[in-house]
Design an enzyme around this catalytic site. Structure first.
Site, mmCIF file in Angstrom:
data_model
loop_
_atom_site.group_PDB
_atom_site.id
_atom_site.type_symbol
_atom_site.label_atom_id
_atom_site.label_comp_id
_atom_site.label_asym_id
_atom_site.label_seq_id
_atom_site.Cartn_x
_atom_site.Cartn_y
_atom_site.Cartn_z
ATOM 1 N N ASP A 80 -45.124 -39.926 -18.814
ATOM 2 C CA ASP A 80 -44.761 -39.744 -17.413
ATOM 3 C C ASP A 80 -44.213 -38.316 -17.248
ATOM 4 O OD1 ASP A 80 -44.001 -40.189 -14.825
ATOM 5 O OD2 ASP A 80 -42.428 -41.627 -15.259
ATOM 6 N N LYS B 44 -49.579 -40.249 -16.592
ATOM 7 C CA LYS B 44 -49.203 -40.093 -15.185
ATOM 8 C C LYS B 44 -48.861 -38.620 -14.981
ATOM 9 C CE LYS B 44 -46.127 -43.536 -14.244
ATOM 10 N NZ LYS B 44 -44.887 -44.112 -13.679
ATOM 11 N N ASP C 78 -42.847 -52.421 -18.943
ATOM 12 C CA ASP C 78 -41.880 -53.342 -18.336
ATOM 13 C C ASP C 78 -41.285 -52.807 -17.045
ATOM 14 O OD1 ASP C 78 -40.289 -51.285 -19.706
ATOM 15 O OD2 ASP C 78 -38.596 -52.523 -19.078
HETATM 16 P P1 IMP Z 1 -41.286 -40.014 -19.757
HETATM 17 O O1 IMP Z 1 -40.237 -39.556 -20.710
HETATM 18 O O2 IMP Z 1 -40.902 -39.763 -18.324
HETATM 19 O O3 IMP Z 1 -42.661 -39.456 -20.066
HETATM 20 O O4 IMP Z 1 -41.331 -41.573 -19.802
HETATM 21 C C1 IMP Z 1 -41.964 -42.238 -20.778
HETATM 22 C C2 IMP Z 1 -41.401 -43.606 -20.980
HETATM 23 O O5 IMP Z 1 -40.857 -44.213 -19.794
HETATM 24 C C3 IMP Z 1 -42.567 -44.452 -21.390
HETATM 25 O O6 IMP Z 1 -42.686 -44.464 -22.774
HETATM 26 C C4 IMP Z 1 -42.251 -45.792 -20.796
HETATM 27 O O7 IMP Z 1 -41.528 -46.543 -21.742
HETATM 28 C C5 IMP Z 1 -41.406 -45.485 -19.586
HETATM 29 N N1 IMP Z 1 -42.247 -45.462 -18.371
HETATM 30 C C6 IMP Z 1 -42.722 -44.385 -17.709
HETATM 31 N N2 IMP Z 1 -43.468 -44.742 -16.651
HETATM 32 C C7 IMP Z 1 -43.468 -46.089 -16.650
HETATM 33 C C8 IMP Z 1 -44.085 -47.066 -15.802
HETATM 34 O O8 IMP Z 1 -44.799 -46.780 -14.824
HETATM 35 N N3 IMP Z 1 -43.861 -48.359 -16.125
HETATM 36 C C9 IMP Z 1 -43.085 -48.734 -17.177
HETATM 37 N N4 IMP Z 1 -42.518 -47.860 -18.009
HETATM 38 C C10 IMP Z 1 -42.695 -46.545 -17.739
#
Ligand code: IMP
Ligand code: MG
Length: 184
Positions: A98, A126, A154
């Protein structure tokens, strides 16, 4: 929040099969360490490794969650890698990228251990919310900025066990509402 069916299990199966085929080609004759990021990757990881046609070792790492205090963007390793990683081929398996903050933390932690190679396989990307650049070597799906649940993902620790992936959206009707199918 209204759940909408976004990716059917059959599409996920096809995507995981395609990823496994590429990984099988690239790692033939190797014995990589496959590292899953808990908790979200556990279902994807289980399906993926069973399609790999070479011996693998499996490990997991875990991060502190920063959700709820997202502005700080702080994320830290809670359980790091236990097996020796020096000179190993490491393939990291993540559910979704994300902002990129979590996976960057994992990749930095692992690259400090001087592996022979370090690659990333993510089921979902994303890209619209990215805050740090991330190279995804093997990617299943690119999705718009929606909150997803199911197939390991989740919402407040729920819905990880859904076979399909749903997006949670604003709205007043619920086509494709979440159903838990009881097969046994
Ligand atoms: P980041 O550090 O923002 O890239 O987030 C990554 C982590 O957040 C992922 O490994 C997921 O565990 C959680 N995450 C991010 N987006 C989603 C989503 O749409 N649904 C559920 N978990 C998410
Ligand atoms: Mg995750």
């Amino acid at each position: 929040m209204v759940p909408r069916l976004l990716i059917r299990h059959q599409e996920i199966e096809t995507a995981v099969g395609n990823l496994a085929a590429r990984i099988n080609q690239d790692y033939s004759g190797k014995n990589p360490l496959v590292v899953g990021v808990l908790k979200g990757s556990f279902i994807f990881m289980a399906d993926l490794v069973r399609l790999l046609g070479f011996p693998v070792e499996v490990e997991f790492v875990r991060l502190s969650s920063y959700r709820g205090s997202e502005s700080s963007g702080k994320v830290a390793m809670v359980n790091g890698l236990r097996s020796p990683a020096r000179a190993r081929d490491i393939l990291v398996v993540e559910d979704i990228v994300d902002t990129g903050l979590s996976i960057s933390c994992v990749m930095a932690h692992l690259s400090r251990k001087k592996p022979a190679s370090l690659k990333l396989c993510a089921l979902v990307d994303k890209p619209s919310r990215r805050r740090v650049p991330v190279t995804i070597d093997y990617l299943g799906f690119t999705v718009p900025d929606r909150f997803l649940v199911g197939y390991g993902l989740d919402f407040n620790e729920k819905f990880r066990n859904l076979p399909d992936i749903y997006s949670l959206e604003e709205g007043d009707s619920a086509p494709g509402a979440i159903t838990f199918v009881r097969r046994y």
